[in-house]
Design a protein around this motif. Structure first.
Motif, PDB file in Angstrom:
ATOM      1  N   GLY A  11      -2.129  19.170   9.066  1.00  0.00           N
ATOM      2  CA  GLY A  11      -2.717  17.853   9.218  1.00  0.00           C
ATOM      3  C   GLY A  11      -2.889  17.125   7.906  1.00  0.00           C
ATOM      4  O   GLY A  11      -3.292  15.958   7.879  1.00  0.00           O
ATOM      5  N   ASN A  12      -2.609  17.813   6.795  1.00  0.00           N
ATOM      6  CA  ASN A  12      -2.796  17.216   5.471  1.00  0.00           C
ATOM      7  C   ASN A  12      -1.447  16.940   4.820  1.00  0.00           C
ATOM      8  O   ASN A  12      -0.467  17.602   5.127  1.00  0.00           O
ATOM      9  CB  ASN A  12      -3.552  18.184   4.549  1.00  0.00           C
ATOM     10  N   PRO A  13      -1.410  16.017   3.873  1.00  0.00           N
ATOM     11  CA  PRO A  13      -0.213  15.922   3.035  1.00  0.00           C
ATOM     12  C   PRO A  13      -0.099  17.189   2.184  1.00  0.00           C
ATOM     13  O   PRO A  13      -1.075  17.913   2.024  1.00  0.00           O
ATOM     14  CB  PRO A  13      -0.469  14.685   2.167  1.00  0.00           C
TER      15      PRO A  13
ATOM     16  N   PRO B 263       0.831  -1.203   0.000  1.00  0.00           N
ATOM     17  CA  PRO B 263       0.000   0.000   0.000  1.00  0.00           C
ATOM     18  C   PRO B 263       0.868   1.256   0.000  1.00  0.00           C
ATOM     19  O   PRO B 263       1.952   1.260   0.550  1.00  0.00           O
ATOM     20  CB  PRO B 263      -0.778  -0.108   1.314  1.00  0.00           C
ATOM     21  N   VAL B 264       0.377   2.277  -0.630  1.00  0.00           N
ATOM     22  CA  VAL B 264       1.097   3.538  -0.693  1.00  0.00           C
ATOM     23  C   VAL B 264       0.298   4.565   0.082  1.00  0.00           C
ATOM     24  O   VAL B 264      -0.856   4.830  -0.234  1.00  0.00           O
ATOM     25  CB  VAL B 264       1.252   3.981  -2.156  1.00  0.00           C
ATOM     26  N   SER B 265       0.911   5.132   1.133  1.00  0.00           N
ATOM     27  CA  SER B 265       0.208   6.176   1.864  1.00  0.00           C
ATOM     28  C   SER B 265       0.355   7.460   1.076  1.00  0.00           C
ATOM     29  O   SER B 265       1.378   7.694   0.474  1.00  0.00           O
ATOM     30  CB  SER B 265       0.824   6.340   3.241  1.00  0.00           C
ATOM     31  N   ARG B 266      -0.677   8.252   1.062  1.00  0.00           N
ATOM     32  CA  ARG B 266      -0.656   9.469   0.265  1.00  0.00           C
ATOM     33  C   ARG B 266       0.533  10.337   0.667  1.00  0.00           C
ATOM     34  O   ARG B 266       0.487  11.036   1.674  1.00  0.00           O
ATOM     35  CB  ARG B 266      -1.967  10.207   0.487  1.00  0.00           C
ATOM     36  N   PRO B 267       1.599  10.309  -0.137  1.00  0.00           N
ATOM     37  CA  PRO B 267       2.809  11.035   0.287  1.00  0.00           C
ATOM     38  C   PRO B 267       2.703  12.519  -0.006  1.00  0.00           C
ATOM     39  O   PRO B 267       1.907  12.945  -0.856  1.00  0.00           O
ATOM     40  CB  PRO B 267       3.904  10.400  -0.576  1.00  0.00           C
ATOM     41  N   ASN B 268       3.533  13.303   0.671  1.00  0.00           N
ATOM     42  CA  ASN B 268       3.773  14.666   0.217  1.00  0.00           C
ATOM     43  C   ASN B 268       4.429  14.575  -1.159  1.00  0.00           C
ATOM     44  O   ASN B 268       5.165  13.626  -1.439  1.00  0.00           O
ATOM     45  CB  ASN B 268       4.728  15.392   1.167  1.00  0.00           C
TER      46      ASN B 268
ATOM     47  N   ASP C  78       7.912  10.019   3.863  1.00  0.00           N
ATOM     48  CA  ASP C  78       6.519  10.345   3.499  1.00  0.00           C
ATOM     49  C   ASP C  78       6.459  11.330   2.330  1.00  0.00           C
ATOM     50  O   ASP C  78       5.409  11.913   2.075  1.00  0.00           O
ATOM     51  CB  ASP C  78       5.799  11.004   4.689  1.00  0.00           C
ATOM     52  N   THR C  79       7.581  11.560   1.679  1.00  0.00           N
ATOM     53  CA  THR C  79       7.634  12.617   0.669  1.00  0.00           C
ATOM     54  C   THR C  79       8.325  12.117  -0.591  1.00  0.00           C
ATOM     55  O   THR C  79       9.465  11.639  -0.532  1.00  0.00           O
ATOM     56  CB  THR C  79       8.406  13.843   1.225  1.00  0.00           C
ATOM     57  N   ILE C  80       7.642  12.230  -1.711  1.00  0.00           N
ATOM     58  CA  ILE C  80       8.269  11.903  -2.999  1.00  0.00           C
ATOM     59  C   ILE C  80       8.729  13.214  -3.628  1.00  0.00           C
ATOM     60  O   ILE C  80       7.985  14.193  -3.661  1.00  0.00           O
ATOM     61  CB  ILE C  80       7.319  11.110  -3.929  1.00  0.00           C
ATOM     62  N   VAL C  81       9.987  13.244  -4.055  1.00  0.00           N
ATOM     63  CA  VAL C  81      10.562  14.463  -4.622  1.00  0.00           C
ATOM     64  C   VAL C  81      11.005  14.191  -6.059  1.00  0.00           C
ATOM     65  O   VAL C  81      11.749  13.242  -6.312  1.00  0.00           O
ATOM     66  CB  VAL C  81      11.765  14.969  -3.805  1.00  0.00           C
ATOM     67  N   PHE C  82      10.510  15.024  -6.973  1.00  0.00           N
ATOM     68  CA  PHE C  82      10.926  14.973  -8.376  1.00  0.00           C
ATOM     69  C   PHE C  82      11.841  16.162  -8.645  1.00  0.00           C
ATOM     70  O   PHE C  82      11.601  17.259  -8.140  1.00  0.00           O
ATOM     71  CB  PHE C  82       9.717  15.119  -9.323  1.00  0.00           C
ATOM     72  N   PHE C  83      12.849  15.953  -9.459  1.00  0.00           N
ATOM     73  CA  PHE C  83      13.683  17.068  -9.927  1.00  0.00           C
ATOM     74  C   PHE C  83      13.799  16.983 -11.447  1.00  0.00           C
ATOM     75  O   PHE C  83      14.099  15.916 -11.996  1.00  0.00           O
ATOM     76  CB  PHE C  83      15.087  17.018  -9.315  1.00  0.00           C
ATOM     77  N   ALA C  84      13.577  18.113 -12.129  1.00  0.00           N
ATOM     78  CA  ALA C  84      13.701  18.147 -13.600  1.00  0.00           C
ATOM     79  C   ALA C  84      13.972  19.573 -14.044  1.00  0.00           C
ATOM     80  O   ALA C  84      13.966  20.514 -13.242  1.00  0.00           O
ATOM     81  CB  ALA C  84      12.429  17.623 -14.257  1.00  0.00           C
ATOM     82  N   SER C  85      14.200  19.739 -15.342  1.00  0.00           N
ATOM     83  CA  SER C  85      14.352  21.062 -15.953  1.00  0.00           C
ATOM     84  C   SER C  85      13.226  21.280 -16.961  1.00  0.00           C
ATOM     85  O   SER C  85      12.676  20.317 -17.489  1.00  0.00           O
ATOM     86  CB  SER C  85      15.700  21.144 -16.676  1.00  0.00           C
ATOM     87  N   ASP C  86      12.873  22.543 -17.217  1.00  0.00           N
ATOM     88  CA  ASP C  86      11.704  22.794 -18.078  1.00  0.00           C
ATOM     89  C   ASP C  86      11.982  22.711 -19.576  1.00  0.00           C
ATOM     90  O   ASP C  86      11.069  22.521 -20.367  1.00  0.00           O
ATOM     91  CB  ASP C  86      11.050  24.148 -17.739  1.00  0.00           C
ATOM     92  N   ASN C  87      13.247  22.885 -19.977  1.00  0.00           N
ATOM     93  CA  ASN C  87      13.601  22.783 -21.401  1.00  0.00           C
ATOM     94  C   ASN C  87      15.118  22.722 -21.525  1.00  0.00           C
ATOM     95  O   ASN C  87      15.844  22.935 -20.553  1.00  0.00           O
ATOM     96  CB  ASN C  87      13.035  23.965 -22.218  1.00  0.00           C
TER      97      ASN C  87
ATOM     98  N   ASP D  29      10.200  27.436   4.765  1.00  0.00           N
ATOM     99  CA  ASP D  29       9.198  27.876   5.748  1.00  0.00           C
ATOM    100  C   ASP D  29       7.870  27.158   5.516  1.00  0.00           C
ATOM    101  O   ASP D  29       7.236  26.679   6.450  1.00  0.00           O
ATOM    102  CB  ASP D  29       8.938  29.389   5.632  1.00  0.00           C
ATOM    103  N   TRP D  30       7.468  27.102   4.247  1.00  0.00           N
ATOM    104  CA  TRP D  30       6.149  26.524   3.938  1.00  0.00           C
ATOM    105  C   TRP D  30       6.130  25.029   4.258  1.00  0.00           C
ATOM    106  O   TRP D  30       5.164  24.524   4.817  1.00  0.00           O
ATOM    107  CB  TRP D  30       5.777  26.785   2.470  1.00  0.00           C
ATOM    108  N   ILE D  31       7.223  24.338   3.897  1.00  0.00           N
ATOM    109  CA  ILE D  31       7.298  22.897   4.207  1.00  0.00           C
ATOM    110  C   ILE D  31       7.227  22.691   5.722  1.00  0.00           C
ATOM    111  O   ILE D  31       6.608  21.737   6.196  1.00  0.00           O
ATOM    112  CB  ILE D  31       8.612  22.282   3.650  1.00  0.00           C
ATOM    113  N   GLY D  32       7.840  23.615   6.460  1.00  0.00           N
ATOM    114  CA  GLY D  32       7.923  23.456   7.914  1.00  0.00           C
ATOM    115  C   GLY D  32       6.653  23.809   8.670  1.00  0.00           C
ATOM    116  O   GLY D  32       6.579  23.610   9.885  1.00  0.00           O
ATOM    117  N   ARG D  33       5.645  24.338   7.969  1.00  0.00           N
ATOM    118  CA  ARG D  33       4.411  24.714   8.667  1.00  0.00           C
ATOM    119  C   ARG D  33       3.719  23.495   9.268  1.00  0.00           C
ATOM    120  O   ARG D  33       3.663  22.446   8.628  1.00  0.00           O
ATOM    121  CB  ARG D  33       3.425  25.365   7.688  1.00  0.00           C
ATOM    122  N   PRO D  34       3.171  23.644  10.479  1.00  0.00           N
ATOM    123  CA  PRO D  34       2.401  22.531  11.035  1.00  0.00           C
ATOM    124  C   PRO D  34       1.148  22.305  10.200  1.00  0.00           C
ATOM    125  O   PRO D  34       0.510  23.272   9.754  1.00  0.00           O
ATOM    126  CB  PRO D  34       2.037  22.995  12.445  1.00  0.00           C
TER     127      PRO D  34
END
Ligand SMILES: [Ca+2]
Length: 436
Positions: free
Chosen positions: A192-194, A16-21, A254-263, A185-190
């Motif tokens: 209750g949701n992913p 099972p995959v828990s809804r990750p960030n 709990d967090t999946i991170v993608f890294f890419a470039s736009d062009n 800062d935004w990632i660090g906010r408390p």
């Protein structure tokens, strides 16, 4: 994280995959060959190289197309350039670019409706405040950065935007540092949701400027080359800082991170920024369309795996739907497929073809099916056909030798696109002002 449910990811075997960030970090005009893990010899990117070692690195992942706005449109909408509402960069006064049409279904809308907290930090370029492309209207709870991609050429701006409000600045602060601070800062906010963070960095797009050349100050290169290298290394450093924060907060699993470039890249010859692939920004070559693509999610995405399976920006939306355990509404058209099965160690779903176009000057088109790639730089001109398996640099045009495959490519190019008043195949593509 109390509100999380366990769901079964599409196509996964038994886990099972828990809804990750979900975090998507997008670099701007970074070349396929600019990272150490993609063969770069001169610019140092230890954090992204480590990220690749801890997750999957894709050698044949593709952007939406070869300039900013339409490529980002594809990433946000799940549509390729045959169906995307934005297929070129177009400025719209007083500030910003051609907006997404009102009601466009987007990744942040999908995830917001699935209970995620959502933020876009960085460069937007898909519509000004109050338009259909207003970031807060398309599903982002929080926005900070450049609403206009043209303004993003200025790394020392007089202002940035936070949720429709101008944030005045002193004109002496390197904006990338503000974006990073806001993201942390935004990632660090408390909460209750992913969460979903679309971190659309501006590095290493021009203007070439950086507060400190750092380790490159003594290199025997041009000033611009030293700055470019320092911009890429700074980007790398701050990706490292973000990944470190996830670990320190104990949410990296709990967090999946993608890294890419736009062009593809603009120049930087000494760095071999396309890793020998043909073309760059604004083209249809592999060096124009291929992006470095790294995905990490400890315990889920296999560490150190390198995949040559192709996938593209328009797969991100369906992949997010699978990650969030939600469905794309039945009336929403999407061209992509979920690549989650592959990210979890399984197979990449098959598909008929990948398609790109760009309307800056005469319409350029490209299509890839299996290991064949066809492209045309002007309507009415004969297309070129290449065997990417043997000729990834697209040097040997096989169109005359393999007329059946060329005809098939021709058919796909017709089938893939919808002609619209905005994006006629035979238009000059220059209505409005083209820009970076
Ligand atoms: Ca770009």
């Amino acid at each position: 994280m109390a509100s999380r449910h366990l769901v079964w990811a599409d196509g996964s075997s038994s886990r099972p995959v828990s809804r990750p960030n979900i975090i998507f970090i997008l670099a701007d005009d970074l070349g396929y060959g600019d990272l150490g893990c993609y063969g770069q010899k001169l610019i140092r990117t230890p954090n992204l190289d480590n990220m690749a070692a801890g997750g999957m690195r894709f050698t044949q992942a593709y952007c939406g197309t070869s300039v900013c706005a339409p490529s980002r449109c594809s990433l946000m909408t799940g549509l390729h350039m045959g169906h995307a509402p934005i297929r070129a960069n177009r400025s719209v006064p007083p500030e910003g670019q051609m907006p997404l049409p009102p009601g466009t279904f987007t990744v942040p809308r999908l995830l917001k409706d699935a209970g995620y907290d959502t933020a876009c930090i960085g460069k937007w370029g898909l519509g000004f405040w109050g338009t259909g492309g207003d970031p807060n209207k398309v599903g982002f709870d929080h926005f900070f950065g450049y609403i206009c991609q043209k303004k993003a050429h200025d790394y020392y701006p007089d202002y940035l935007w936070r949720n429709g409000v101008k944030v005045p600045l002193d004109g002496k602060t390197y904006s990338h540092d503000l974006l990073t601070r806001e993201a942390l800062d935004w990632i660090g906010r408390p909460r209750g949701n992913p969460f979903f963070l679309y971190l659309a960095y501006t590095l290493p797009h021009p203007a070439y400027t950086i507060p400190d050349l750092g380790e490159y100050s003594r290199e025997d290169w041009s000033e611009q080359e030293k700055i470019y290298a320092a911009m890429v290394t700074k980007l790398d450093h701050d990706v490292g800082t973000l990944l470190e924060l996830l670990k320190n907060k104990g949410i990296h699993r709990d967090t999946i991170v993608f890294f890419a470039s736009d062009n593809g890249p603009q120049s930087s010859k000494i760095f071999n920024s396309t890793a020998g692939l043909s073309g760059g920004k604004r083209g249809m070559g592999e060096g124009s369309l291929r992006t470095p693509m790294i995905v990490v999610w400890p315990g889920h995405v296999p560490a150190g795996r390198i995949s040559d399976e192709p996938w593209a920006f328009w797969d991100f939306l369906p992949t997010c739907a699978a990650l969030a355990g939600t469905r794309i509404p039945a009336d929403v058209q999407v061209d992509g497929v979920s690549v989650l099965p592959c990210l979890l160690g399984g197979n990449m779903p098959g598909r008929k073809y990948f398609y790109w176009e760009l309307h800056e000057g005469p319409c350029k088109q490209a299509v890839r099916f299996d290991h064949w790639k066809a492209l045309r730089n002007k309507p009415g001109h004969p297309l070129s056909l290449f065997d990417l398996a043997r000729d990834p640099s697209e040097k040997n045009n096989l169109a005359a030798k393999m007329p059946d495959l060329a005809a098939r490519a021709e058919e796909y190019m017709k089938e893939a696109r919808v002609e619209t008043p905005e994006w006629p195949l035979n238009g000059n593509g220059m209505e409005g002002s083209a820009e970076d």
